[in-house]
Design a protein around this motif. Structure first.
Motif, PDB file in Angstrom:
ATOM      1  N   CYS A  79      79.031  33.339  14.543  1.00  0.00           N
ATOM      2  CA  CYS A  79      77.928  34.135  15.078  1.00  0.00           C
ATOM      3  C   CYS A  79      78.395  35.545  15.440  1.00  0.00           C
ATOM      4  O   CYS A  79      79.458  35.729  16.027  1.00  0.00           O
ATOM      5  CB  CYS A  79      77.363  33.444  16.322  1.00  0.00           C
ATOM      6  N   ALA A 111      68.795  43.388   6.352  1.00  0.00           N
ATOM      7  CA  ALA A 111      68.833  42.066   5.717  1.00  0.00           C
ATOM      8  C   ALA A 111      69.547  42.137   4.371  1.00  0.00           C
ATOM      9  O   ALA A 111      70.326  41.240   4.026  1.00  0.00           O
ATOM     10  CB  ALA A 111      67.420  41.518   5.559  1.00  0.00           C
ATOM     11  N   GLU A 115      72.996  40.050   3.202  1.00  0.00           N
ATOM     12  CA  GLU A 115      72.818  39.182   2.031  1.00  0.00           C
ATOM     13  C   GLU A 115      73.854  39.509   0.961  1.00  0.00           C
ATOM     14  O   GLU A 115      74.417  38.616   0.341  1.00  0.00           O
ATOM     15  CB  GLU A 115      71.414  39.337   1.470  1.00  0.00           C
ATOM     16  N   VAL A 121      75.133  33.953   5.369  1.00  0.00           N
ATOM     17  CA  VAL A 121      74.840  34.392   6.735  1.00  0.00           C
ATOM     18  C   VAL A 121      73.373  34.801   6.809  1.00  0.00           C
ATOM     19  O   VAL A 121      72.854  35.461   5.909  1.00  0.00           O
ATOM     20  CB  VAL A 121      75.743  35.572   7.153  1.00  0.00           C
ATOM     21  N   GLN A 122      72.729  34.411   7.872  1.00  0.00           N
ATOM     22  CA  GLN A 122      71.313  34.726   8.070  1.00  0.00           C
ATOM     23  C   GLN A 122      71.162  35.715   9.224  1.00  0.00           C
ATOM     24  O   GLN A 122      71.788  35.559  10.274  1.00  0.00           O
ATOM     25  CB  GLN A 122      70.542  33.453   8.393  1.00  0.00           C
ATOM     26  N   LEU A 123      70.332  36.732   9.017  1.00  0.00           N
ATOM     27  CA  LEU A 123      70.006  37.692  10.072  1.00  0.00           C
ATOM     28  C   LEU A 123      68.652  37.327  10.667  1.00  0.00           C
ATOM     29  O   LEU A 123      67.688  37.133   9.942  1.00  0.00           O
ATOM     30  CB  LEU A 123      69.932  39.118   9.524  1.00  0.00           C
ATOM     31  N   THR A 124      68.620  37.239  11.984  1.00  0.00           N
ATOM     32  CA  THR A 124      67.363  37.067  12.700  1.00  0.00           C
ATOM     33  C   THR A 124      67.233  38.244  13.654  1.00  0.00           C
ATOM     34  O   THR A 124      68.188  38.597  14.345  1.00  0.00           O
ATOM     35  CB  THR A 124      67.356  35.750  13.515  1.00  0.00           C
ATOM     36  N   TYR A 140      73.299  37.464  13.728  1.00  0.00           N
ATOM     37  CA  TYR A 140      73.829  37.008  12.456  1.00  0.00           C
ATOM     38  C   TYR A 140      74.464  35.646  12.688  1.00  0.00           C
ATOM     39  O   TYR A 140      75.323  35.503  13.550  1.00  0.00           O
ATOM     40  CB  TYR A 140      74.905  37.969  11.938  1.00  0.00           C
ATOM     41  N   GLU A 141      74.043  34.652  11.900  1.00  0.00           N
ATOM     42  CA  GLU A 141      74.599  33.315  12.061  1.00  0.00           C
ATOM     43  C   GLU A 141      74.982  32.736  10.713  1.00  0.00           C
ATOM     44  O   GLU A 141      74.233  32.861   9.738  1.00  0.00           O
ATOM     45  CB  GLU A 141      73.592  32.390  12.738  1.00  0.00           C
ATOM     46  N   ILE A 143      75.118  30.101   8.102  1.00  0.00           N
ATOM     47  CA  ILE A 143      74.244  28.976   7.772  1.00  0.00           C
ATOM     48  C   ILE A 143      75.119  27.730   7.660  1.00  0.00           C
ATOM     49  O   ILE A 143      76.173  27.759   7.016  1.00  0.00           O
ATOM     50  CB  ILE A 143      73.477  29.231   6.465  1.00  0.00           C
ATOM     51  N   SER A 146      77.925  26.691   4.970  1.00  0.00           N
ATOM     52  CA  SER A 146      78.421  27.849   4.229  1.00  0.00           C
ATOM     53  C   SER A 146      79.867  28.110   4.598  1.00  0.00           C
ATOM     54  O   SER A 146      80.260  27.932   5.748  1.00  0.00           O
ATOM     55  CB  SER A 146      77.598  29.099   4.559  1.00  0.00           C
TER      56      SER A 146
END
Length: 156
Positions: A79, A111, A115, A121-124, A140-141, A143, A146
């Motif tokens: 994270c 984003a 990517e 990694v996913q951005l929220t 940023y976390e 997934i 991964s």
């Protein structure tokens, strides 16, 4: 439209607001902006490490000269969490009277950046200064499942 921008560069904010305000050219502007987008995957490949910790090291240029002020909330292998508490980009777009365009041209690249850097990694982000929030909350976390450093399709 392009001829107007070339002929009257001082009118760019006004013209883009007129075109994008009523959503007449929203898609056009985004495509135009992203045609010259940096190759985020190449940036990741240039770094031997594709981890979130390494990604945190790429943030320094964005903060130069006080362009962004941020507070790190969490930083580890799974994270990267921080709040941007001051954004001179947002201030500039607001001063020009076109914050919607700022969100379109500046905020939307975040984003795409992660990517390309690490597709696992996913951005929220639930709020931004550009949209009138009290901060930009970047989360940023990694997934689940991964790899933390080796990215498929990106040489290590």
């Amino acid at each position: 439209m392009v001829s107007d921008i070339i002929a009257f560069p001082e009118r760019v904010p006004e013209l883009l607001q007129a075109w994008c305000g009523p959503k007449l050219c929203r898609r056009f502007v985004v495509q135009m902006k992203f045609k010259g987008e940096p190759d985020w995957a190449a940036m990741a490949e240039a770094r031997a490490d594709h981890s979130l910790e390494s990604f945190a090291g790429t943030l320094e240029p964005w903060t130069r000269d006080g362009a962004l002020e941020m507070e790190i909330r969490q930083q580890d292998a799974e994270c990267l969490s921080f709040d941007v508490t001051r954004c001179r980009y947002a201030e500039m777009y607001r001063a020009l009277g076109i914050p919607e365009l700022g969100a379109l041209l500046s905020c939307n690249r975040d984003a795409a950046l992660i990517e390309g850097y690490h597709p696992g990694v996913q951005l929220t982000r639930s709020t931004t200064l550009m949209q009138g929030g009290s901060c930009c909350d970047f989360r940023y976390e990694l997934i689940q499942g991964s790899p933390s450093t080796n990215v498929p399709g990106v040489k290590s």
